[in-house]
Scaffold this active site. Structure first.
Site, PDB file in Angstrom:
ATOM      1  CE1 TYR A  85      10.781   2.048  -3.048  1.00  0.00           C
ATOM      2  CE2 TYR A  85      12.286   3.686  -3.910  1.00  0.00           C
ATOM      3  CZ  TYR A  85      12.058   2.456  -3.330  1.00  0.00           C
ATOM      4  OH  TYR A  85      13.134   1.654  -3.034  1.00  0.00           O
ATOM      5  CG  HIS A 143      14.672  -7.167  -0.376  1.00  0.00           C
ATOM      6  ND1 HIS A 143      13.651  -7.553  -1.201  1.00  0.00           N
ATOM      7  CD2 HIS A 143      14.713  -5.816  -0.436  1.00  0.00           C
ATOM      8  CE1 HIS A 143      13.095  -6.475  -1.734  1.00  0.00           C
ATOM      9  NE2 HIS A 143      13.712  -5.409  -1.287  1.00  0.00           N
ATOM     10  CD  GLU A 180       9.481  -1.306  -3.388  1.00  0.00           C
ATOM     11  OE1 GLU A 180       9.769  -2.046  -2.414  1.00  0.00           O
ATOM     12  OE2 GLU A 180      10.256  -1.107  -4.333  1.00  0.00           O
ATOM     13  CG  HIS A 184      14.226  -1.507  -7.034  1.00  0.00           C
ATOM     14  ND1 HIS A 184      14.476  -0.173  -6.831  1.00  0.00           N
ATOM     15  CD2 HIS A 184      13.136  -1.789  -6.285  1.00  0.00           C
ATOM     16  CE1 HIS A 184      13.571   0.325  -6.001  1.00  0.00           C
ATOM     17  NE2 HIS A 184      12.742  -0.633  -5.667  1.00  0.00           N
ATOM     18  CG  HIS A 223      10.618   1.369   0.955  1.00  0.00           C
ATOM     19  ND1 HIS A 223      11.859   1.591   0.393  1.00  0.00           N
ATOM     20  CD2 HIS A 223      10.336   0.066   0.693  1.00  0.00           C
ATOM     21  CE1 HIS A 223      12.290   0.476  -0.183  1.00  0.00           C
ATOM     22  NE2 HIS A 223      11.398  -0.467  -0.001  1.00  0.00           N
ATOM     23  CG  HIS A 233      10.996  -5.419   1.393  1.00  0.00           C
ATOM     24  ND1 HIS A 233      10.376  -5.776   0.223  1.00  0.00           N
ATOM     25  CD2 HIS A 233      11.539  -4.188   1.163  1.00  0.00           C
ATOM     26  CE1 HIS A 233      10.553  -4.820  -0.681  1.00  0.00           C
ATOM     27  NE2 HIS A 233      11.253  -3.833  -0.139  1.00  0.00           N
TER      28      HIS A 233
END
Lengths: 315, 126
Positions: free
Chosen positions: A263, A207, A273, A254, A222, A159
């Site tokens: 990251y 996501h 990431e 997260h 990112h 993503h």
């Protein structure tokens, strides 16, 4: 409900300041494979478990950042339909058809700019080159992973997180026109109803794209690549340190998506990431809401603090 | 042995040594000084932008999205991409510079999401 329409993030095209150090990073350290180069000097890469020809495109330029992100759809008919839907939605601008072959091994792409200023593409055809796991043919009796992996070796491009101003217009396009679900959101403001973060999915993943409201157009936070376990994220930390890669934060977790993460920055300052974990999303899962007071653990669950770099450092 | 130069940060009065073999930002981080905000360290994000008040340096490629050619010509450059050729006197001018000076967090997160994005972009003043 079967997975139809927009299937997945298919590629991300990044600008790098110098190609040679970029390839050392993306190939030697991150562990993507170079698949092709074109006459313009663009380099096309893929992660090991992606069957499609490429998922990352690097272009040498004077500015860092993202050129565009591409989405694979399930068929040429869907491509035509969604392109027409986007045109009539009034939610996109700068629409154009990119001819087949402009990316190697790729069919025609429909490009458009969303309300946050980011260029997006849909495409239906990209050659399948396989994952090198098969023992009796490309997809027959496969091993679980191929030989000769090196570097961090994520299995897929997963993503992007992007920064832009008109979050509402972009979210409306992804949800109402392209059929994405809002898996999670961050709400803030005096009345607690201003969406400042949207985590959208077209699949079973938590996501496929994330958007954060910032007073900018078309900025890149990112590109993320998926690993199989928390232990692999920790090992990624070892590999990044060994190679003296510029670290941003992590390994940590997260709150949003529950993903375990690290990251870091490519040699042009574009954030990458690698992460693992998360949950399985279904379209009927209620949207998760994070409030302004809990934005710290939402972003960085262990530190429970949103650092200034998360907001201010982007390309 | 590489000659070391003295870098003075006008914002905070901090000084540190930096050889021509390393960037000003890397040298600052190595000795745990904090006067210049640290972002990507690789010339892309612009938060370590400094104004070189005095001194000579060499530079490497920086993203034009955060340092225009005009800015670069008048000594506004990224600390992560300059290497000293003499003692340097510099001042942090990037968008996080005030945060570092104040050494305090934002009182409202929303202000960070909605604020004017001033110095991240090339500065267009003439």
């Amino acid at each position: 409900m079967a997975l139809t329409g927009v299937l997945r993030p298919g590629h991300v095209a990044l600008r790098v300041l110098e190609m040679e150090p970029a390839l050392k990073h993306y190939v030697d350290v991150l562990g993507l494979a170079e698949v092709a180069r074109d006459k313009a000097g663009r380099v096309f890469l893929k992660a090991w478990d992606e069957h499609d020809h490429h998922s990352v495109v690097l272009r040498e330029a004077d500015e860092a950042g993202m050129d565009y992100m591409g989405w694979r759809v399930d068929s040429p008919a869907t491509l035509k339909k969604l392109a027409a839907d986007i045109e009539t939605s009034g939610l996109a601008s700068d629409m154009a058809w990119i001819p087949a072959g402009e990316h190697p091994a790729t069919g025609e792409r429909f490009r458009f700019t969303i309300a946050t200023g980011h260029a997006m593409e849909l495409f239906a055809e990209k050659d399948k080159v396989g994952n090198d796991c098969g023992t009796d043919g490309p997809d027959t009796n496969p091993n679980p992973w191929p030989d000769n992996l090196h570097g961090i070796a994520p299995s897929r491009f997963d993503h992007c997180l992007l920064y832009g101003d008109d979050l509402d217009g972009a979210v409306k396009l992804f949800r109402d026109v392209l059929g994405f679900s809002l898996a999670e959101q961050i709400l803030a403001g005096p009345d607690g109803n201003l969406m400042i973060g949207a985590f959208l999915t077209c699949s079973n993943k938590p996501h496929d794209i994330a958007l954060i409201r910032q007073p900018v157009k078309g900025k890149f936070h990112h590109a993320s690549f998926i690993l199989g376990s928390w232990e692999q994220v920790l090992k990624a930390g070892d590999i990044l340190s060994r190679n003296k890669v510029s670290l941003d934060i992590g390994p940590t977790r997260h709150g949003i998506t529950r993903g375990e993460t690290i990251y870091f920055f490519d040699p042009s300052g574009n954030r990458n990431e690698v992460f693992s974990g998360g949950y399985i999303h279904y379209p009927d899962k209620p949207t998760i809401t994070w409030t302004e007071q809990e934005i710290g653990p939402a972003i960085f669950y262990h530190d429970r603090k949103l650092n200034e770099r998360f907001l201010q450092v982007f390309t | 042995m590489t000659q070391e130069h003295i870098v003075v940060l006008a914002n905070t009065g901090e000084t540190f040594r930096c050889s021509a073999g390393e960037s000003v930002l890397a040298a600052m981080e190595r000795v745990r000084r904090k006067g210049i905000p640290v972002g990507c360290r690789n010339g892309g994000c612009g938060v370590c932008k400094v104004e070189v008040i005095e001194g000579q340096f060499t530079r490497r490629k920086m993203s034009r999205a955060v340092v225009t050619a005009e800015e670069e010509a008048r000594g506004r450059v990224l600390a992560c991409k300059i290497h000293p050729q003499s003692n340097l006197r510099i001042q942090a001018v990037g968008k996080m510079a005030r945060t570092v000076e104040a050494q305090q967090d934002r009182t409202s997160f929303v202000s960070g999401f909605m604020a004017t994005p001033a110095a991240s972009q090339p500065d267009t003043e003439t």
